[in-house]
Structures are given as structure tokens and as C-alpha cells.
Design a protein around this motif. Structure first.
Motif, mmCIF file in Angstrom:
data_model
loop_
_atom_site.group_PDB
_atom_site.id
_atom_site.type_symbol
_atom_site.label_atom_id
_atom_site.label_comp_id
_atom_site.label_asym_id
_atom_site.label_seq_id
_atom_site.Cartn_x
_atom_site.Cartn_y
_atom_site.Cartn_z
ATOM 1 N N LEU A 514 0.828 -1.206 0.000
ATOM 2 C CA LEU A 514 0.000 0.000 0.000
ATOM 3 C C LEU A 514 0.862 1.255 0.000
ATOM 4 C CD1 LEU A 514 -2.537 -1.133 2.753
ATOM 5 C CD2 LEU A 514 -2.919 -1.150 0.286
ATOM 6 N N LEU A 515 0.390 2.280 -0.679
ATOM 7 C CA LEU A 515 1.047 3.582 -0.644
ATOM 8 C C LEU A 515 0.588 4.288 0.622
ATOM 9 C CD1 LEU A 515 0.590 4.524 -4.402
ATOM 10 C CD2 LEU A 515 2.747 3.947 -3.280
ATOM 11 N N SER A 516 1.442 4.246 1.648
ATOM 12 C CA SER A 516 1.001 4.705 2.973
ATOM 13 C C SER A 516 1.861 5.829 3.548
ATOM 14 C CB SER A 516 1.000 3.531 3.959
ATOM 15 O OG SER A 516 2.296 2.970 4.072
ATOM 16 N N ASP A 517 2.946 6.216 2.841
ATOM 17 C CA ASP A 517 3.807 7.306 3.306
ATOM 18 C C ASP A 517 3.705 8.445 2.288
ATOM 19 O OD1 ASP A 517 4.445 5.155 4.876
ATOM 20 O OD2 ASP A 517 6.604 5.499 4.842
ATOM 21 N N TYR A 518 3.280 9.622 2.754
ATOM 22 C CA TYR A 518 2.908 10.681 1.818
ATOM 23 C C TYR A 518 3.795 11.915 1.979
ATOM 24 C CZ TYR A 518 -1.085 7.592 2.252
ATOM 25 O OH TYR A 518 -1.877 6.463 2.314
ATOM 26 N N THR A 519 4.425 12.317 0.869
ATOM 27 C CA THR A 519 5.163 13.577 0.820
ATOM 28 C C THR A 519 4.179 14.672 0.431
ATOM 29 O OG1 THR A 519 7.203 12.459 0.183
ATOM 30 C CG2 THR A 519 7.059 14.813 -0.301
ATOM 31 N N PHE A 520 4.266 15.823 1.094
ATOM 32 C CA PHE A 520 3.274 16.866 0.840
ATOM 33 C C PHE A 520 3.932 18.237 0.706
ATOM 34 C CE2 PHE A 520 3.296 15.716 5.367
ATOM 35 C CZ PHE A 520 3.756 16.892 5.931
ATOM 36 N N ALA A 521 3.169 19.162 0.115
ATOM 37 C CA ALA A 521 3.721 20.473 -0.229
ATOM 38 C C ALA A 521 2.741 21.590 0.081
ATOM 39 C CB ALA A 521 4.080 20.494 -1.715
ATOM 40 N N VAL A 522 3.285 22.816 0.158
ATOM 41 C CA VAL A 522 2.492 24.040 0.226
ATOM 42 C C VAL A 522 2.750 24.817 -1.081
ATOM 43 C CG1 VAL A 522 2.492 24.181 2.734
ATOM 44 C CG2 VAL A 522 4.354 25.255 1.441
ATOM 45 N N ARG A 523 2.036 25.916 -1.254
ATOM 46 C CA ARG A 523 2.174 26.683 -2.484
ATOM 47 C C ARG A 523 3.181 27.811 -2.294
ATOM 48 N NH1 ARG A 523 -0.497 26.088 -6.766
ATOM 49 N NH2 ARG A 523 -2.164 24.905 -5.749
ATOM 50 N N GLY A 524 4.093 27.944 -3.267
ATOM 51 C CA GLY A 524 5.110 28.981 -3.220
ATOM 52 C C GLY A 524 4.584 30.304 -3.754
ATOM 53 N N PRO A 525 5.414 31.353 -3.711
ATOM 54 C CA PRO A 525 4.962 32.690 -4.119
ATOM 55 C C PRO A 525 4.585 32.760 -5.599
ATOM 56 C CG PRO A 525 7.326 32.664 -3.687
ATOM 57 C CD PRO A 525 6.780 31.373 -3.189
ATOM 58 N N GLY A 526 5.137 31.880 -6.421
ATOM 59 C CA GLY A 526 4.794 31.886 -7.840
ATOM 60 C C GLY A 526 3.781 30.835 -8.214
ATOM 61 N N GLY A 527 3.148 30.229 -7.198
ATOM 62 C CA GLY A 527 2.164 29.194 -7.457
ATOM 63 C C GLY A 527 2.752 27.799 -7.518
ATOM 64 N N GLU A 528 4.092 27.677 -7.460
ATOM 65 C CA GLU A 528 4.733 26.369 -7.512
ATOM 66 C C GLU A 528 4.524 25.614 -6.199
ATOM 67 O OE1 GLU A 528 7.937 29.172 -5.914
ATOM 68 O OE2 GLU A 528 6.121 29.244 -7.151
ATOM 69 N N LEU A 529 4.576 24.292 -6.269
ATOM 70 C CA LEU A 529 4.401 23.463 -5.073
ATOM 71 C C LEU A 529 5.770 23.151 -4.472
ATOM 72 C CD1 LEU A 529 1.617 21.006 -6.268
ATOM 73 C CD2 LEU A 529 1.380 23.048 -4.843
ATOM 74 N N LEU A 530 5.913 23.391 -3.164
ATOM 75 C CA LEU A 530 7.178 23.219 -2.458
ATOM 76 C C LEU A 530 6.983 22.259 -1.289
ATOM 77 C CD1 LEU A 530 8.203 26.992 -2.361
ATOM 78 C CD2 LEU A 530 9.021 25.247 -3.971
ATOM 79 N N GLU A 605 -6.255 24.680 -4.832
ATOM 80 C CA GLU A 605 -5.934 26.111 -4.940
ATOM 81 C C GLU A 605 -5.946 26.815 -3.586
ATOM 82 O OE1 GLU A 605 -8.201 24.538 -6.746
ATOM 83 O OE2 GLU A 605 -7.023 24.380 -8.599
ATOM 84 N N GLU A 606 -6.571 26.198 -2.590
ATOM 85 C CA GLU A 606 -6.714 26.856 -1.288
ATOM 86 C C GLU A 606 -5.793 26.286 -0.212
ATOM 87 O OE1 GLU A 606 -10.798 26.932 -0.096
ATOM 88 O OE2 GLU A 606 -11.493 27.794 -2.005
ATOM 89 N N ILE A 607 -4.807 25.498 -0.605
ATOM 90 C CA ILE A 607 -3.871 24.995 0.408
ATOM 91 C C ILE A 607 -3.043 26.158 0.950
ATOM 92 C CG2 ILE A 607 -3.739 22.706 -0.641
ATOM 93 C CD1 ILE A 607 -0.975 23.515 -1.740
ATOM 94 N N ASP A 608 -2.361 25.890 2.075
ATOM 95 C CA ASP A 608 -1.565 26.946 2.695
ATOM 96 C C ASP A 608 -0.332 27.280 1.859
ATOM 97 O OD1 ASP A 608 -2.736 27.913 5.193
ATOM 98 O OD2 ASP A 608 -2.674 25.807 5.794
ATOM 99 N N THR A 609 0.201 28.452 2.127
ATOM 100 C CA THR A 609 1.316 28.984 1.349
ATOM 101 C C THR A 609 2.620 28.937 2.133
ATOM 102 O OG1 THR A 609 0.954 31.225 2.155
ATOM 103 C CG2 THR A 609 -0.264 30.554 0.176
ATOM 104 N N LEU A 610 3.715 29.126 1.403
ATOM 105 C CA LEU A 610 5.027 29.215 2.042
ATOM 106 C C LEU A 610 5.063 30.395 3.001
ATOM 107 C CD1 LEU A 610 7.922 28.145 2.229
ATOM 108 C CD2 LEU A 610 8.511 29.670 0.334
ATOM 109 N N GLU A 611 4.370 31.444 2.669
ATOM 110 C CA GLU A 611 4.294 32.605 3.558
ATOM 111 C C GLU A 611 3.673 32.225 4.896
ATOM 112 O OE1 GLU A 611 2.555 37.214 3.539
ATOM 113 O OE2 GLU A 611 1.905 35.763 2.012
ATOM 114 N N ARG A 612 2.635 31.372 4.864
ATOM 115 C CA ARG A 612 1.986 30.924 6.096
ATOM 116 C C ARG A 612 2.930 30.030 6.917
ATOM 117 N NH1 ARG A 612 -0.486 31.480 10.645
ATOM 118 N NH2 ARG A 612 -1.769 29.708 11.288
#
Length: 627
Positions: A514-530, A605-612
């Protein structure tokens, strides 16, 4: 001669048996049979030790040095399988031992490998001077094993039998097999950290002759989390009452569960006053220090919570505690926290600072000076020939205060050492300020009276850049390895973050498919995922199944164990704190992230940002000071 096949056969039965009582009865019968086959020999002891998943006794410092790479090569040779076939088998089972068993189904051998031969092979692997010599011994061992024996030899060498048997159950079975008291068996194991020797003592009737040995870690007593001061007060105003306490003798061992006592239901907060000590909860590394041994004056050992010897990572603590005098201070074991310490401001530095030292094999003067280590003691486990565990905390605390007061001026070491000396580092005195700084501190502690008092103390602890507060029942004994109601910790989580899954990898064990370990990201200032972290806890089995199907269907790149996926699934995650990190493109990493829920109601589109993320980071009073 007791064969390893007996261990493998019983292990297979235990893996499929759900009843604890039936497991204990089967283990007891097998240990008794091993003793009958090898009366007075090592057979029954090794049988118990191996079944508990221990290649060596806990007090034995030797290590097999048989990692996954070495075992994989040996398994390929023993099974004749290809890399691809082994990888596929591992993916099906999530277990190298089970994979080996599957790949050896065409192999037919008579069981001939004795427990003594396994013990000798393990000893040879531990002392082998080269990887080639170690590999040759391992190959010889696996070449003689039946498929079932190889399965459990591999599991044993990896330290994970996966048969649903804890050491405590094996201890109970030893008591049943030998007609001894389970409490006496457990006491002997705790004193000498040698399950095989305790088995021998149980059959010989010499459990009472077991004596405490330093330089093996005792189990750490753990704390349960609480969310509010009021919840903490409720815990401590409930009077715990042990029930189902085991009786003495073989009959009791046969009939009773012999498990930990059950806490009685809480009573109202008005029924009893709060009787608990309050301390700051430091963001350091939990550790035990063993020192002052009469047989080995000057020897110091430091053990982490997972029982690893970490002495070489903190040489200044080793140097300082070498000053403990066996004939004056007596042998002792202290429980506490290793902290990176700011001597100028007299405060603990964040764990992110201490973390730069963990795992180092060599600690330079630069590291010693930039990240000084101290030991903050908060409990006394052993002193002057007597275990302190059964004494109430108030008694242990009084004795600890006396001992620290007597030793604190001697337990010192300099910031720098003479690195020109080979072998043991020598102290280098460059002036009065280098002659030594205190490395032993006593965690401030006081009795607490109310929820309001706890709340104020929590605020004060956070202002000192510590994690929160600990509350410990004043009359509590020290229970190694237990997480109960006697100790609690109050830590309030930071604000949560909404993130999106960008990658997933397969788990281990029952989650290997099973895929059970998840890498996740927030949104950067240019809209990129970090990316800012990875989490695997907090989702249900049903949710993992659902996520696996969805992530497979939306895979962008399949790298085998890891997949890059389309950013479609939003999670809400909690965490202990945020650290600066070069590991992620975001420049931050969440520490101990936990998934709270799937946010099916929130678009990507509403996930948290790097600024947050940076805003939360800057709100932490315990973040490292930045230039």
C-alpha cells in the motif's frame, strides 16, 4: 541438541495464533521441551532469547552488523533468485524473511542447524574484521537452513520477528515452564538484561541471585499526552488502583494473564487534592547515564530512548561523568534529557540545534563549542547498589537532589579538547574559562496545586522556549517501558496546515503493498508546489486503501518504491514545530507531522502557502536564533 527448526516451527504457529493465553502455553511447552532435551545447558535460554527476537542478550554490546544490503546479497545467493524476483517477493510480503521463504520453496533440506551453531555464527559475524568475512559466515548459515529456518534467521537478524510476541510474554512463559514467579523472572531480566541467563536461573532456582549490572539500558518510563490543564488535574485526582495483580507460584502463572494492572475509573476532581510534581518539558534527547561503576571506574555509558549507545556523540558528557567517584558517589543511573545549552543566557537551545550532533562518530572542537551539551537530570533509577524504581517519586527526587548537589561541581568538562592526542581525547586547558563548565543540571521541579497553576507554568515554560510541562504523580513508582497515567505531558499544538500530496511510497510489513507514506507540499509565491514534509500516521486502513488506488491512478512517475503523483489530494496536518531545512525546496521541514484528516472539502488552490509556513515558524518561541 536443540535445533533452530524448533524456533521456526513455533514462530510460524504463533504468527497465526490470536489468543495470548494459547501463545503463552505453546511457548512454555517449547521452552520446557528445550530444557528437557538439553538439561542444564544453553538450549532453553537461547530458545527464549531467539523467540523474543534478540540475536544477543541486551547487556551484550556486540552487534551483528548485518544490514539490509548484506542480507539481500546473501539471500540472492542462497535462493538463486534475481534482484527483480526478490524485489517482487518483498513487495508482496513487506518482509525479507517471508520473501526468502517464498523464493526457497524448491529447496529441500533436513533440519540440522542447532541453536549453539546459530549462536556461534552470530558471534563470528559480530567480531568479523571485514565485510567479506561476515558475508562468508552468513552464507554458511543460510546455506544450511531449511526455508522455514532461513525465514526466521533473517527476521531474527533484522530484529523483527513479526509473530505477535513481546518479550514480556516470553518472560511469562519462562515462569510457567520453570514453575517460577513471573515477577522474579522479570526482575532478573531487568537487573542483568539477559533473557537466556534468566531462563537458566529460573530452571536452576537462582533467580534471587541475579544482581544489577550497569551499562545496559533500563526501559524508560513514558508520559501520556493531555490537551488541557483541566484534563491533567482530572488524571491526578483519579486514584489509580491495580487490579488482577498476579499471585505467586506456578498455578498463578498458568492461569493469570500476568499482564500490567488495569487502572481504576477516575473519581471526581474534588475527591483528592492534586499531588503531582511539575517540570518543564525540554525539547532535547531523552537519555540515561550509567557511571560510577566499582569494577570499571571512569567508565560512562549514555543510552537513548531506543536503547542505542550514543556515548561517542557526546564526549563532553562522557568526560564530565567520568569524574563520578565509585567509592564516594557510588554507581548510579540517571534519567534525563540531553540538551544543547546556551551558557550565556542559561537556557536550552531548540532540538534543531542539538540534532546536528546526533549520530556523529567524531565530535570536533568546533561542534563542541557551537553546540555545547548538558545533561538535565530529572530522575534517579539506581544509586549506591540499590534500584530506586519502586520508591515513590518524592523519595527518588529527594535522593537525586542530594546526589546532584554533591557532584555538580565535579561533573565538568571543557569546551575544547586536545585533538592532537590519538585514541581517547585529552582535556586541553587554555585558560580559566576552558578549565570546565558544568555538564550536570537538575531539572527544576515543584508541587502543583490547580489547573490555573498548570496553565501559568505552561506559559512560563513556553516563554523559556521549552515545549511545555510534565506532570508526575508524587507517589508514582518508576515503571520501565510503561506509558500510563502517572506521568502526563501538556503540549499545545501549533496551528495546522493544509497541504497537498505530491509523492507517495510503499509502507512496510502489512502495508508493504500500500502507498502509505505521503510527501506533501504548500504553495510557493509563484504558485509552484514546495515540499515541506512527509507523514504516514493519522489515516485509517480504509483511507489508505482508498488513497492507494487514487494515487496509483494519478501517478506521474513510478520509481518503484516511490511515486510522484498529481497534486490532487489535500490533507490537514499537525506537527510539533517547524525547522529550517535544506532538504526541501521550501527551505522548511515540519517536525513529527501527523495527518489529522483528508480535506475532500478543500480545493488544491486553497492549500496553505510558504508565507503561512514562515509565519508559523516565526511565531515559535523555541526557534533557533537567526543572524
Amino acid at each position: 541438541m536443540v535445533l533452530f527448526n524448533a524456533v521456526a516451527t513455533l514462530a510460524d504457529f504463533l504468527a497465526g495464533e490470536g489468543s495470548r493465553l494459547k501463545k503463552r502455553a505453546a511457548i512454555a511447552e517449547a521452552i520446557a521441551a528445550a530444557e528437557a532435551e538439553d538439561p542444564g545447558g544453553e538450549g532453553s535460554g537461547l530458545f527464549a532469547q531467539y523467540l523474543a527476537g534478540l540475536p544477543f542478550a541486551e547487556a551484550d554490546p556486540r552487534k551483528l552488523n548485518a544490514g539490509g544490503a548484506l542480507l539481500t546479497k546473501a539471500m540472492l545467493k542462497a535462493t538463486g533468485a534475481t534482484d527483480a524476483a526478490l524485489t517482487a517477493a518483498y513487495r508482496r510480503h513487506g518482509d525479507l524473511g517471508a520473501a526468502a521463504f517464498e523464493l526457497m520453496q524448491g529447496v529441500s533440506r533436513a533440519a540440522s542447524l542447532s541453536l549453539g551453531e546459530v549462536c556461534a555464527a552470530f558471534g563470528a559475524m559480530a567480531t568479523a574484521r571485514t565485510t567479506a568475512a561476515r558475508a562468508a559466515t552468513l552464507d554458511g548459515l543460510l546455506d544450511r537452513g531449511t526455508p522455514a529456518e532461513v525465514k526466521y534467521l533473517v527476521k531474527l537478524m533484522l530484529g523483527d520477528m513479526r509473530i505477535g510476541v513481546k518479550q514480556s510474554l516470553v518472560e511469562e512463559a519462562i515462569a510457567v515452564a520453570a514453575g517460577a514467579e513471573v515477577g522474579a523472572v522479570r526482575h532478573a531480566v531487568m537487573l542483568e538484561a539477559d533473557l537466556a541467563d534468566a531462563t537458566r536461573r529460573a530452571f536452576d532456582g537462582t533467580l534471587g541471585e541475579a544482581r544489577m549490572r550497569l551499562f545496559h539500558p533500563l526501559g524508560f518510563m513514558l508520559a501520556s499526552p493531555v490537551e488541557t490543564p483541566e484534563e491533567a488535574v482530572e488524571r491526578f485526582t483519579a486514584k489509580p488502583e491495580k487490579v488482577a495483580k498476579p499471585k505467586k507460584g506456578k498455578k498463578a502463572a498458568d492461569e493469570a494473564e500476568l499482564d500490567e494492572g488495569v487502572e481504576a475509573a477516575p473519581v471526581s476532581a474534588e475527591a483528592r487534592p492534586v499531588e503531582a510534581f511539575l517540570e518543564d518539558k525540554y525539547d532535547g534527547m531523552r537519555a540515561q547515564i550509567h557511571c560510577g561503576d566499582l569494577a570499571e571506574p571512569g567508565r560512562v555509558a549514555i543510552y537513548s530512548r531506543n536503547r542505542e549507545d550514543i556515548t561517542e556523540s557526546f564526549p563532553e558528557l562522557e568526560e564530565a561523568f567520568a569524574a563520578v567517584l565509585p567509592d564516594v558517589d557510588g554507581p548510579m543511573i540517571l534519567d534525563g534529557e540531553i540538551l544543547a545549552w546556551d551558557y550565556k543566557d542559561s537556557r536550552a537551545l531548540p532540538f534543531a540545534v542539538l540534532g546536528t550532533r546526533i549520530g556523529r562518530k567524531r565530535v570536533s572542537n568546533e561542534v563542541r563549542t557551537q553546540v555545547p551539551a548538558v545533561f538535565m537530570a530529572f530522575d534517579l533509577l539506581y544509586a549506591k547498589g540499590e534500584l530506586q524504581l519502586e520508591h515513590p517519586l518524592r523519595v527518588r527526587r529527594n535522593r537525586l537532589e542530594t546526589i546532584v548537589e554533591q557532584m555538580v561541581d565535579r561533573v565538568v568538562s571543557p569546551f575544547a579538547v586536545d585533538e592532537r592526542e590519538k585514541g581517547r581525547q585529552q582535556v586541553m586547558f587554555l585558560g580559566e574559562k576552558d578549565a570546565g563548565v558544568a555538564r550536570l543540571m537538575l531539572s527544576p521541579s515543584r508541587l502543583v496545586e490547580s489547573a490555573e497553576d498548570i496553565d501559568r507554568a505552561y506559559a512560563d515554560a513556553r516563554a523559556r522556549a521549552n515545549e511545555g510541562v510534565m506532570l508526575k504523580a508524587a507517589d508514582s513508582a518508576y515503571l520501565p517501558g510503561r506509558r500510563g497515567l502517572a506521568w502526563v505531558k501538556l503540549k499545545r499544538e501549533l496551528a495546522t496546515l493544509d497541504v497537498v500530496i505530491t509523492g507517495a511510497e510503499y509502507g512496510h510489513g502489512r502495508r508493504a503493498t500500500l502507498l502509505s507514506d505521503y510527501t506533501f507540499a504548500v504553495r510557493g509565491p509563484g504558485g509552484e508546489l514546495l515540499n515541506v514534509g512527509k507523514a504516514y500516521s493519522g489515516v485509517t486502513d480504509a483511507e489508505i486503501l482508498e488513497l492507494t488506488e487514487s494515487l496509483k491512478a494519478h501517478t506521474l512517475e513510478d520509481r518503484g518504491h516511490f511515486r510522484t503523483v498529481e497534486p490532487l489530494i489535500v490533507l490537514e496536518v499537525a506537527f510539533n514545530n517547524i525547522m529550517r531545512s535544506g532538504r526541501h525546496a521550501s527551505g522548511f521541514a515540519l517536525r513529527f507531522p501527523r495527518i489529522l484528516r483528508l480535506r475532500t472539502d478543500k480545493p488544491v488552490e486553497e492549500i496553505d502557502t510558504l508565507e503561512r509556513v514562515e509565519e508559523v515558524y516565526l511565531s515559535q518561541v523555541d526557534r533557533p536564533v537567526e543572524s
